[in-house]
Design an enzyme around this catalytic site. Structure first.
Site, short mmCIF file in Angstrom:
data_model
loop_
_atom_site.label_atom_id
_atom_site.label_comp_id
_atom_site.label_asym_id
_atom_site.label_seq_id
_atom_site.Cartn_x
_atom_site.Cartn_y
_atom_site.Cartn_z
CB CYS A 150 -6.81 -0.80 3.63
SG CYS A 150 -6.20 0.91 4.14
CD GLN A 180 -9.50 3.75 0.58
OE1 GLN A 180 -8.85 3.36 -0.47
NE2 GLN A 180 -8.88 4.34 1.68
CD GLU A 195 -3.28 -6.07 8.11
OE1 GLU A 195 -4.41 -6.21 8.30
OE2 GLU A 195 -2.65 -5.43 7.42
N GLY A 241 -4.28 -2.00 -0.50
CA GLY A 241 -3.40 -1.84 -1.81
C GLY A 241 -3.42 -0.34 -1.81
N GLY A 297 -2.50 3.43 -3.91
CA GLY A 297 -3.04 4.62 -4.96
C GLY A 297 -4.47 4.94 -4.53
CB SER A 327 -0.96 0.01 1.24
OG SER A 327 -1.76 -0.85 1.39
CG HIS A 342 -4.03 -2.30 7.76
ND1 HIS A 342 -3.98 -3.04 6.74
CD2 HIS A 342 -4.12 -1.08 7.40
CE1 HIS A 342 -3.77 -2.16 5.47
NE2 HIS A 342 -3.89 -1.08 5.99
CG PHE A 349 -7.07 8.09 -1.21
CD1 PHE A 349 -7.60 9.01 -2.35
CD2 PHE A 349 -6.03 7.61 -1.63
CE1 PHE A 349 -6.84 9.29 -3.36
CE2 PHE A 349 -4.96 8.11 -2.65
CZ PHE A 349 -5.60 9.36 -3.55
CG ASN A 398 -0.47 2.51 4.89
OD1 ASN A 398 -0.44 3.69 4.51
ND2 ASN A 398 -0.05 1.45 4.22
#
Ligand SMILES: NC(=O)CC[C@H](N)C(=O)O
Length: 386
Positions: A276, A280, A362, A246, A248, A53, A360, A321, A318
């Site tokens: 994440c 989105q 995890e 991921g 971007g 990410s 997250h 956006f 993390n």
């Protein structure tokens, strides 16, 4: 008596507003350009640098002692570092850990990643908070020759993450199976050794520990590339669909991911779980919108409230956006919220086992408070198949 000569700087960080930070280079030599963010985690620099990410981002570490435990092959979240570069306060010391295999500097050099040490990371972090994540160029030259104007121009030329689909750069090339479990267990949990549920995990830049958590919660995981279509997914006859984290702009990746997710939602009653970027994109598929944040959330101590239980979880974060909580359509409920800034951290479709979170669960690095979400996904698949 004259003061000892200061060593000549061998690295330089230039922000698009013209601010220059000189320091000492380590890792690879050369130059890179990216968005600059800061991460407040006190541990896990290797996991952070290898989190897919972080593609397109240089990471400033606010914790000053980075590199002190070296690196090892087990802690990679993917095959290579994905963050574009790193900025630290102190130059890494000789690694002191029984797990160390390679010092951080050598590890970065072998992987073509540039780092700068000796930086006033407090001042830099304040600049990032004030400006919003700036665009920055980072150069490392052992001879200390820098063309500052050219570096600033390079920083200014960076197009920015908005509109960038980076999942295509970090996704897997081929479908593969995953069955490795976690190595350690959050309090109160035990591994589910029987792989009861067939899960297709769509890889937009998945962290390995997410796949380990799914396997540990009783999932037989098949990982598919980011561009997988509805038919590609259904060919595996899954009991549930997982959407990974991921890099971007989610809106850019959504151009091809959203139609697939809509098909899964419209044509099946499968449980869907996203983390994440996956969160989105589920939100986009349901008709919500995403926004670019000022400097985002990157750390391992972010408080998130779960509206269903009233509990506050300390989470790993993390993201740059966010899902606009005001844009959720009818039938989609906000389930989690950030207690730092009130931004959306979770959604759920009313009456369906379809949900996702911004943080997250995890961890890796970070606290384990949200691990229950993997068990919840497993329970949803068990309930559907009962
Ligand atoms: N960790 C992630 O999946 C990040 C999602 C997205 N790229 C963001 O920055 O918000």
């Amino acid at each position: 008596m004259s003061a000892p000569a200061r060593p000549r700087p061998t690295a330089c960080l230039a922000l698009a507003d013209g601010s220059i930070f000189y320091g000492m280079g380590f890792g690879a030599t050369g130059q890179t350009v990216a968005e600059l963010c800061f991460n407040t985690a006190m541990t896990g620099y290797q996991e952070i640098m290898t989190d897919p990410s972080y593609a397109g981002q240089i990471v400033t570490f606010t914790f000053p002692h980075i590199g002190n435990v070296g690196t090892n092959p087990e802690d990679d979240e993917t095959g290579d570092p994905v963050a574009a570069g790193m900025v630290v306060k102190w130059m890494p010391t000789t690694p002191s850990s029984w797990r160390n295999i390679q010092p951080l500097s050598d590890w970065l050099a072998a992987r073509g990643r540039i780092a700068i040490g000796g930086i006033d990371t407090r001042r830099l972090t304040r600049a990032i908070r004030q400006q919003g994540a700036p665009h920055a160029a980072l150069a490392h030259d052992p001879d200390g020759n820098f063309d500052i104007e050219a570096l600033v121009a390079t920083a200014r030329s960076f197009a920015g993450l908005e509109g960038m689909d980076l999942a295509k750069d970090v996704t897997c090339a081929q479908t593969y199976r995953w069955n490795e479990m976690r190595w350690a267990w959050p309090d109160g949990y035990a591994p589910q050794t029987e792989a009861k549920h067939k899960v297709v995990a769509v890889d937009y830049g998945a962290k390995r520990n997410i796949l380990r958590c799914l396997a540990s919660a009783g999932c037989d995981v098949t990982v598919l590339p980011a561009t997988a279509t509805y038919d590609d997914i259904m060919a595996h006859k899954p009991d549930g669909v997982f959407l990974s984290n991921g890099p971007g702009d989610p809106a850019a990746t959504g151009a091809y991911a959203v139609p697939m997710i809509r098909d899964v939602l419209d044509k099946t009653d499968l449980p869907v779980f996203g983390i994440c970027l996956g969160h989105q994109m589920l939100a986009l598929a349901l008709g919500a919108t995403t926004v670019k944040m000022s400097h985002g959330h990157h750390g391992a101590n972010h408080p998130v409230k779960d509206y269903d239980t009233g509990k506050v979880e300390i989470t790993s974060m993390n993201h740059g956006f966010a899902v606009d909580g005001q844009s959720l359509p009818e039938g989609v409920r906000e389930t989690h919220v950030s207690l730092f800034d009130g931004s959306n951290c979770g959604i759920r479709v009313d009456g369906r086992p379809v949900w996702s979170v911004q943080h997250h669960p995890e961890a890796s690095p970070g606290p384990q408070d949200s691990y229950y979400l993997f068990e919840r996904f497993s329970e949803a698949m068990a309930a559907r198949n009962a």
